[in-house]
Design a protein around this motif. Structure first.
Motif, PDB file in Angstrom:
ATOM      1  N   GLU A 270     -75.364 -21.648  19.175  1.00 16.58           N
ATOM      2  CA  GLU A 270     -75.590 -21.828  17.740  1.00 16.58           C
ATOM      3  C   GLU A 270     -75.579 -20.469  17.037  1.00 16.58           C
ATOM      4  O   GLU A 270     -75.741 -19.428  17.662  1.00 16.58           O
ATOM      5  N   THR A 271     -75.413 -20.508  15.718  1.00 14.98           N
ATOM      6  CA  THR A 271     -75.426 -19.290  14.912  1.00 14.98           C
ATOM      7  C   THR A 271     -76.745 -18.554  15.115  1.00 14.98           C
ATOM      8  O   THR A 271     -77.820 -19.172  15.084  1.00 14.98           O
ATOM      9  N   GLY A 272     -76.629 -17.239  15.340  1.00 10.85           N
ATOM     10  CA  GLY A 272     -77.833 -16.412  15.477  1.00 10.85           C
ATOM     11  C   GLY A 272     -78.397 -16.328  16.880  1.00 10.85           C
ATOM     12  O   GLY A 272     -79.452 -15.725  17.085  1.00 10.85           O
ATOM     13  N   THR A 273     -77.695 -16.920  17.853  1.00 20.02           N
ATOM     14  CA  THR A 273     -78.232 -16.875  19.233  1.00 20.02           C
ATOM     15  C   THR A 273     -77.745 -15.645  20.013  1.00 20.02           C
ATOM     16  O   THR A 273     -78.146 -15.444  21.153  1.00 20.02           O
ATOM     17  N   GLY A 274     -76.841 -14.843  19.410  1.00 19.55           N
ATOM     18  CA  GLY A 274     -76.434 -13.584  20.054  1.00 19.55           C
ATOM     19  C   GLY A 274     -75.107 -13.648  20.789  1.00 19.55           C
ATOM     20  O   GLY A 274     -74.905 -12.937  21.771  1.00 19.55           O
ATOM     21  N   LYS A 275     -74.189 -14.514  20.311  1.00 18.17           N
ATOM     22  CA  LYS A 275     -72.877 -14.635  20.983  1.00 18.17           C
ATOM     23  C   LYS A 275     -72.110 -13.314  20.938  1.00 18.17           C
ATOM     24  O   LYS A 275     -71.513 -12.901  21.930  1.00 18.17           O
ATOM     25  N   GLU A 276     -72.153 -12.651  19.773  1.00 17.86           N
ATOM     26  CA  GLU A 276     -71.412 -11.380  19.653  1.00 17.86           C
ATOM     27  C   GLU A 276     -72.025 -10.312  20.556  1.00 17.86           C
ATOM     28  O   GLU A 276     -71.314  -9.493  21.149  1.00 17.86           O
ATOM     29  N   LEU A 277     -73.343 -10.334  20.684  1.00 21.08           N
ATOM     30  CA  LEU A 277     -74.032  -9.378  21.561  1.00 21.08           C
ATOM     31  C   LEU A 277     -73.608  -9.599  23.018  1.00 21.08           C
ATOM     32  O   LEU A 277     -73.371  -8.635  23.759  1.00 21.08           O
ATOM     33  N   VAL A 278     -73.462 -10.869  23.407  1.00 21.23           N
ATOM     34  CA  VAL A 278     -72.996 -11.187  24.760  1.00 21.23           C
ATOM     35  C   VAL A 278     -71.555 -10.708  24.935  1.00 21.23           C
ATOM     36  O   VAL A 278     -71.195 -10.155  25.975  1.00 21.23           O
ATOM     37  N   ALA A 279     -70.722 -10.900  23.891  1.00 24.11           N
ATOM     38  CA  ALA A 279     -69.322 -10.440  23.953  1.00 24.11           C
ATOM     39  C   ALA A 279     -69.268  -8.927  24.136  1.00 24.11           C
ATOM     40  O   ALA A 279     -68.484  -8.409  24.938  1.00 24.11           O
ATOM     41  N   HIS A 280     -70.113  -8.203  23.392  1.00 22.24           N
ATOM     42  CA  HIS A 280     -70.184  -6.739  23.526  1.00 22.24           C
ATOM     43  C   HIS A 280     -70.633  -6.358  24.943  1.00 22.24           C
ATOM     44  O   HIS A 280     -70.077  -5.445  25.549  1.00 22.24           O
TER      45      HIS A 280
END
Length: 202
Positions: free
Chosen positions: A175-185
């Motif tokens: 969901e939005t705000g769960t840190g998907k981009e942080l995991v991608a990084h």
């Protein structure tokens, strides 16, 4: 009238006074603060005291040549941009200097504009390199901050580690705000492609 601020601090090393003064004058006209030395040893002593932003050194000097001077400068400060001045007869030495970490070389005789361009390019590259190092350190910090001690976070970390070694495409859901981009990084950071750019496409 405001106080004049020099753009960068430049160290010029050359055992020929005419050439040294020519380069010094060109750098002063470009708005930089300049120190100069008539030998490699004097240059190293000056650099140790002032830690200049860039060094311009001649290759053909006695008793310590420009290549050895550059080596010692880089041992003191590995990311200092160094431009070596060379004549046609010593281009091979200039190439060796580049392989060992010098930023650029310039062939004598040269116009002040050509030197200024080489200096600007070398300083820009050094600035970009420092910014990249800062961004990588920031990413490191964010990556390690993300790794919590809960079993769920440990499981995510383990999945990232496994996926990082693979060349497969990875789908990250949440969901939005769960840190998907942080995991991608984090995935990019842990992969063999960490030195390549991380490109976001919205």
């Amino acid at each position: 009238m405001g106080t004049f601020m020099a753009k960068y601090s430049i160290l010029v090393i050359d055992d020929e006074s005419i050439m040294r003064e020519y380069v010094e004058e060109a750098m002063l006209r470009a708005g930089h603060a300049v120190d100069s030395a008539a030998s490699g040893a004097d240059g190293l002593a000056l650099f140790e005291r002032k830690n200049h932003d860039l060094v311009i050194t001649d290759l053909k000097m006695q008793p310590m040549d420009g290549l050895e001077t550059a080596r010692r400068l880089l041992a003191m400060q590995p990311d200092v941009p160094i431009i070596v001045m060379t004549a046609y007869g010593t281009i091979e030495t200039a190439v060796t200097a580049l392989k060992e970490g010098a930023a650029d070389y310039i062939l004598k005789p040269f116009a002040p504009d050509a030197l200024e361009l080489a200096v600007t390019r070398a300083l820009d590259r050094a600035r970009l390199s420092r910014e990249n190092q800062f961004l990588r350190a920031e990413l490191d910090h964010r990556y390690h901050a993300m790794i919590g001690a809960s079993p769920a976070m440990k499981a995510i970390h383990e999945n990232i580690r496994k996926a990082a070694d693979s060349r497969a495409t990875v789908l990250i859901r949440g969901e939005t705000g769960t840190g998907k981009e942080l995991v991608a990084h984090a995935l990019h950071h842990a992969s063999p492609r960490r030195t390549k750019p991380f490109i976001k496409v919205n």
